[in-house]
Structure formats: structure tokens, C-alpha cells
Design a protein around this motif. Structure first.
Motif, mmCIF file in Angstrom:
data_model
loop_
_atom_site.group_PDB
_atom_site.id
_atom_site.type_symbol
_atom_site.label_atom_id
_atom_site.label_comp_id
_atom_site.label_asym_id
_atom_site.label_seq_id
_atom_site.Cartn_x
_atom_site.Cartn_y
_atom_site.Cartn_z
ATOM 1 N N SER A 197 0.836 -1.191 0.000
ATOM 2 C CA SER A 197 0.000 0.000 0.000
ATOM 3 C C SER A 197 0.880 1.254 0.000
ATOM 4 C CB SER A 197 -0.907 0.013 1.228
ATOM 5 O OG SER A 197 -1.633 1.218 1.274
ATOM 6 N N PRO A 198 0.623 2.184 -0.922
ATOM 7 C CA PRO A 198 1.402 3.411 -0.951
ATOM 8 C C PRO A 198 0.855 4.490 -0.007
ATOM 9 C CG PRO A 198 -0.089 3.371 -2.804
ATOM 10 C CD PRO A 198 -0.271 2.064 -2.075
ATOM 11 N N MET A 199 -0.228 4.156 0.722
ATOM 12 C CA MET A 199 -0.852 5.168 1.579
ATOM 13 C C MET A 199 -1.699 4.508 2.655
ATOM 14 S SD MET A 199 -3.840 6.398 -1.051
ATOM 15 C CE MET A 199 -2.688 6.598 -2.366
ATOM 16 N N ILE A 200 -2.134 5.301 3.595
ATOM 17 C CA ILE A 200 -3.076 4.870 4.623
ATOM 18 C C ILE A 200 -4.474 5.074 4.069
ATOM 19 C CG2 ILE A 200 -3.984 5.409 6.916
ATOM 20 C CD1 ILE A 200 -1.172 6.452 7.617
ATOM 21 N N GLY A 201 -5.375 4.126 4.310
ATOM 22 C CA GLY A 201 -6.738 4.283 3.836
ATOM 23 C C GLY A 201 -7.534 3.011 4.004
ATOM 24 N N THR A 202 -8.614 2.896 3.244
ATOM 25 C CA THR A 202 -9.464 1.710 3.274
ATOM 26 C C THR A 202 -9.292 0.974 1.951
ATOM 27 O OG1 THR A 202 -11.047 2.862 4.678
ATOM 28 C CG2 THR A 202 -11.815 0.859 3.588
ATOM 29 N N PHE A 203 -8.977 -0.312 2.041
ATOM 30 C CA PHE A 203 -8.699 -1.164 0.884
ATOM 31 C C PHE A 203 -9.999 -1.712 0.302
ATOM 32 C CE2 PHE A 203 -8.161 -5.572 -0.568
ATOM 33 C CZ PHE A 203 -7.151 -5.453 -1.501
ATOM 34 N N TYR A 204 -10.161 -1.573 -1.004
ATOM 35 C CA TYR A 204 -11.309 -2.154 -1.701
ATOM 36 C C TYR A 204 -10.803 -2.969 -2.885
ATOM 37 C CZ TYR A 204 -14.166 1.084 0.975
ATOM 38 O OH TYR A 204 -14.758 1.792 2.003
ATOM 39 N N ARG A 205 -11.374 -4.160 -3.063
ATOM 40 C CA ARG A 205 -10.978 -5.029 -4.169
ATOM 41 C C ARG A 205 -11.708 -4.688 -5.458
ATOM 42 N NH1 ARG A 205 -10.626 -11.114 -2.856
ATOM 43 N NH2 ARG A 205 -9.712 -10.982 -4.918
ATOM 44 N N SER A 206 -12.806 -3.916 -5.389
ATOM 45 C CA SER A 206 -13.554 -3.554 -6.591
ATOM 46 C C SER A 206 -13.929 -2.080 -6.531
ATOM 47 C CB SER A 206 -14.803 -4.416 -6.734
ATOM 48 O OG SER A 206 -15.674 -4.193 -5.649
ATOM 49 N N SER A 207 -14.385 -1.554 -7.678
ATOM 50 C CA SER A 207 -14.713 -0.132 -7.745
ATOM 51 C C SER A 207 -16.057 0.205 -7.113
ATOM 52 C CB SER A 207 -14.698 0.346 -9.197
ATOM 53 O OG SER A 207 -15.586 -0.433 -9.967
ATOM 54 N N SER A 208 -16.919 -0.799 -6.945
ATOM 55 C CA SER A 208 -18.189 -0.598 -6.235
ATOM 56 C C SER A 208 -18.629 -1.943 -5.660
ATOM 57 C CB SER A 208 -19.253 -0.026 -7.166
ATOM 58 O OG SER A 208 -19.632 -0.968 -8.138
ATOM 59 N N PRO A 209 -19.526 -1.931 -4.686
ATOM 60 C CA PRO A 209 -19.918 -3.184 -4.027
ATOM 61 C C PRO A 209 -20.562 -4.214 -4.959
ATOM 62 C CG PRO A 209 -20.641 -1.302 -2.733
ATOM 63 C CD PRO A 209 -20.115 -0.763 -4.031
ATOM 64 N N ASP A 210 -21.195 -3.754 -6.039
ATOM 65 C CA ASP A 210 -21.893 -4.689 -6.915
ATOM 66 C C ASP A 210 -21.098 -5.076 -8.163
ATOM 67 O OD1 ASP A 210 -22.227 -2.009 -7.517
ATOM 68 O OD2 ASP A 210 -24.105 -2.317 -8.589
ATOM 69 N N THR A 211 -19.802 -4.733 -8.233
ATOM 70 C CA THR A 211 -18.961 -5.151 -9.353
ATOM 71 C C THR A 211 -17.957 -6.194 -8.875
ATOM 72 O OG1 THR A 211 -17.395 -3.356 -8.964
ATOM 73 C CG2 THR A 211 -19.172 -2.931 -10.538
ATOM 74 N N PRO A 212 -17.473 -7.039 -9.785
ATOM 75 C CA PRO A 212 -16.503 -8.061 -9.387
ATOM 76 C C PRO A 212 -15.158 -7.446 -8.987
ATOM 77 C CG PRO A 212 -16.885 -8.127 -11.758
ATOM 78 C CD PRO A 212 -17.839 -7.127 -11.190
#
Length: 163
Positions: free
Chosen positions: A90-105
Motif C-alpha cells: 500500500s502506498p498510503m493509509i486508507g481503506t482497501f477495496y478489491r472492486s470499484s463498487s460493491p456490486d462489481t466483481p
């Protein structure tokens, strides 16, 4: 100027493409320089009167400005098992998400091939969604972080087997 302001300033500078910025107030002097495209941005605060800023400012500056650095192994996994793998951190502190929105793969799954520049995840920092790109080509071997969890600067996110 508190650490949150410094962190926002460094994020802005890192995305703006500027190579050097100097800011001076009555309490604080900040010099932010970018050394080429592969080295991290450095902040060097020199407060005139407020000593607590000396302690708080350098970690915030380092935590938000360094690019992704591939590393041969991660302390969370035995060295023999990961000696052939490269870690995307991770290049920064934050919240990690595996997709661009909850309903996309998910952007990448275990077994997927990635190339340099491919977006592998998103990290939300200060209400900004930052696409994190792979700096290596290879195959995703392991995802080291759960979706929608906080991550720290330099925290391993993925193990990649180089091609």
C-alpha cells in the motif's frame, strides 16, 4: 497546520506532478520535493515554535507520499514460501477495496495475470478513491487484505509471482 492538513497537502502535490513546493508560515516551514519518478516524496518540516509538530509531521508525510515498492518477501509469510514472490504494498493509509463498487466483481483474483500499470485495487483516503496499479508483471498468488478493511502505509496487499 496539523498532520491532517500536511497529509492533504502531500496528497495534492503527489497528484499534481510538481517536483518541489515550499510553504512557510509563522509556526512552520515545509519543503516537499519529488526525486524523479521512482523515489518517494519527502517532507521536512522545521517548526519555529511548536515542538509537537516535529513529532507528528514526518510520519504523515512518509505515509502518504511513497509509490508502490516491490519487495521480495513479507514478514507475514515464511521466507522460504515467498522467496520467489514480489509484494505489492500500500502506498498510503486508507481503506482497501478489491472492486470499484460493491456490486462489481473484484479487480483481480488469485490466479489472474497482471501487467505493469493494471489497476489491482482501490484505496480510499480522505474521501478520495485512489486506483493502485501494479508495478510488476506476473500472476496474483495471494490477496493479503480483506475487502473494505483499513490498511497502513507499506502494508503488503498482494503476492505476485513474476513472469
Amino acid at each position: 497546520m496539523d498532520t491532517k492538513d500536511i497529509q492533504q497537502l502531500i496528497d495534492f502535490i503527489s497528484q499534481s506532478g510538481l517536483d518541489e513546493v515550499n510553504i512557510e508560515t509563522s509556526d512552520l516551514k515545509i519543503s516537499v520535493k519529488r526525486y524523479g519518478s521512482g523515489a518517494p516524496v519527502a517532507a521536512a518540516p522545521a517548526p519555529v515554535a511548536a515542538a509537537p509538530i516535529i513529532v507528528a509531521a514526518p510520519p504523515a508525510a512518509e505515509a502518504t507520499s511513497a509509490p508502490i515498492q516491490p519487495v521480495a518477501s513479507t514478514p507475514a509469510t515464511p521466507k522460504a514460501e515467498t522467496s520467489n514472490y514480489i509484494t505489492i504494498k500500500s502506498p498510503m493509509i486508507g481503506t482497501f477495496y478489491r472492486s470499484s463498487s460493491p456490486d462489481t466483481p473484484s479487480l483481480v483474483e488469485v490466479g489472474d495475470s497482471v501487467s505493469e500499470g493494471k489497476v489491482v485495487c482501490i484505496i480510499e483516503a480522505m474521501k478520495l478513491f485512489n486506483e493502485i496499479e501494479s508495478e510488476v508483471s506476473g500472476r496474483i498468488v495471494k490477496v493479503l487484505v480483506e475487502n473494505a478493511t483499513p490498511v497502513e502505509y507499506d502494508q503488503p496487499l498482494f503476492l505476485v509471482e513474476p513472469i
